[in-house]
Design a protein around this motif. Structure first.
Motif, PDB file in Angstrom:
ATOM      1  N   ARG A   6      -1.848  -3.029  -3.905  1.00 25.84           N
ATOM      2  CA  ARG A   6      -3.052  -2.383  -3.374  1.00 25.84           C
ATOM      3  C   ARG A   6      -4.085  -3.423  -2.945  1.00 25.84           C
ATOM      4  N   GLU A  11       0.841  -1.194   0.000  1.00 22.87           N
ATOM      5  CA  GLU A  11       0.000   0.000   0.000  1.00 22.87           C
ATOM      6  C   GLU A  11       0.878   1.247   0.000  1.00 22.87           C
ATOM      7  N   GLY A  12       0.280   2.345  -0.406  1.00 24.37           N
ATOM      8  CA  GLY A  12       1.003   3.609  -0.404  1.00 24.37           C
ATOM      9  C   GLY A  12       0.338   4.583  -1.354  1.00 24.37           C
ATOM     10  N   ASP A  32       6.096   4.619   2.680  1.00 28.56           N
ATOM     11  CA  ASP A  32       5.796   5.914   3.289  1.00 28.56           C
ATOM     12  C   ASP A  32       6.610   7.012   2.602  1.00 28.56           C
ATOM     13  N   SER A  69      -6.412   0.726   0.342  1.00 25.20           N
ATOM     14  CA  SER A  69      -6.571   1.744  -0.711  1.00 25.20           C
ATOM     15  C   SER A  69      -8.033   2.138  -0.812  1.00 25.20           C
ATOM     16  N   TYR A 127      -4.410   6.849   5.532  1.00 22.90           N
ATOM     17  CA  TYR A 127      -3.551   5.662   5.679  1.00 22.90           C
ATOM     18  C   TYR A 127      -2.949   5.625   7.093  1.00 22.90           C
ATOM     19  N   TRP A 138       1.193  -3.996   9.922  1.00 23.88           N
ATOM     20  CA  TRP A 138       1.806  -3.158   8.892  1.00 23.88           C
ATOM     21  C   TRP A 138       3.295  -3.008   9.135  1.00 23.88           C
ATOM     22  N   LYS A 181       5.592   1.774  -4.633  1.00 29.78           N
ATOM     23  CA  LYS A 181       4.897   0.549  -4.221  1.00 29.78           C
ATOM     24  C   LYS A 181       4.892  -0.522  -5.315  1.00 29.78           C
ATOM     25  N   VAL A 211       5.901  -0.357   8.026  1.00 29.00           N
ATOM     26  CA  VAL A 211       6.020   0.949   7.379  1.00 29.00           C
ATOM     27  C   VAL A 211       7.463   1.143   6.927  1.00 29.00           C
ATOM     28  N   TYR A 233       3.825  -0.857   3.751  1.00 23.91           N
ATOM     29  CA  TYR A 233       3.385   0.497   3.424  1.00 23.91           C
ATOM     30  C   TYR A 233       4.590   1.341   3.038  1.00 23.91           C
ATOM     31  N   ARG A 248      -3.126   2.258  10.065  1.00 29.22           N
ATOM     32  CA  ARG A 248      -1.985   1.411  10.423  1.00 29.22           C
ATOM     33  C   ARG A 248      -2.271   0.529  11.633  1.00 29.22           C
ATOM     34  N   VAL A 261       1.195  -6.086   5.643  1.00 26.19           N
ATOM     35  CA  VAL A 261       0.992  -4.971   4.709  1.00 26.19           C
ATOM     36  C   VAL A 261       2.287  -4.165   4.672  1.00 26.19           C
TER      37      VAL A 261
END
Ligand code: DGP
Ligand code: NA
Ligand code: NA
Length: 211
Positions: free
Chosen positions: A101, A16-17, A138, A105, A168, A176, A23, A178, A136, A172, A134
């Motif tokens: 995604r 995700e992002g 960032d 998302s 987003y 996740w 991503k 990150v 992510y 979290r 997940v």
């Protein structure tokens, strides 16, 4: 035999992002690496623009059709639901399912619109298989913009992407990982690899959860 070749259920992994966070690049690098180790891997992208629902989403994103905001939210969710039988089958036979995604998302991009709250946005995705991890990516929207102009599609505007990033942040959880998207892309990739190995150890005997 290393951890990635042991038998057990597959892992469900989501990337995700914001747009331009890198991503899709990281997702592809991971898929390529896993394939190179001989691992059974499936690369899914959401929205999946190839289905009939996905074709409606595609024309919405490209601006050729207009759709009411709630209606398009439900279509994005339906586009994930229609993939569930395949996802479950892949996970059961031990495939690593890597998704570019997913439901986060869905929540972030709709809740960034005026008049939507996170709780409402989450509802249609309740019951979807929950990713084991997940990743992510960032990035600040300033840095994302410096990577080149956002594209031409509907949501690719800095102000909107900033709101997406804010949502987003609220989503979290402990599942996740990150990652600082401004680091060298190979360093990010190596961190993703090692997290995945750890996760596989942790999740092999646990059933897939639901959102
Ligand atoms: P991508 O193919 O990853 O570039 O995604 C297309 C665009 O659609 C991108 O701006 C993110 C957005 N998007 C992805 N999934 C959803 C969703 O479930 N709901 C909404 N509203 N937007 C989404
Ligand atoms: Na995009
Ligand atoms: Na993408």
């Amino acid at each position: 035999m290393n951890a990635l070749t042991r038998r057990g259920r597959g892992l469900l992994v989501a990337f995700e992002g914001c747009d331009r966070s890198g991503k899709s690049t990281q997702c592809q690098m991971l898929v390529d690496y896993l394939k190179s180790t001989g691992r059974d891997v499936a690369h899914l992208c959401f929205p999946d623009r190839t289905t009939s629902i996905g074709k409606s989403i595609n024309s919405y994103l490209q601006g050729t059709t207009e759709l009411e905001d709630h209606a398009i939210h439900l279509l994005f969710s339906a586009n994930r639901w229609e993939a569930v039988p395949k996802i479950k089958e892949l996970i059961e036979k031990g495939t690593l399912v890597i998704m570019d995604r997913y439901a986060f998302s869905g929540v972030a991009f709709t809740a960034a619109k005026k008049g939507f709250d996170v709780k409402w946005c989450k509802n249609p995705d309740r019951g979807l298989p929950s990713p084991d991890v997940v990743f992510y990516l960032d990035i600040s929207i300033k840095d994302a913009e410096m990577r080149g102009q956002f594209g031409e599609e509907r949501y690719e505007k800095a102000e909107f992407q900033q709101r997406v990033a804010d949502i987003y942040k609220q989503l979290r959880s402990d599942d996740w990982k990150v990652l600082d998207a401004m680091r060298d892309k190979n360093d990010i990739h190596m961190e993703i690899r090692s997290t995945l190995l750890e996760m596989e150890e942790l999740c092999r005997d646990a059933p897939l959860k639901n959102l």
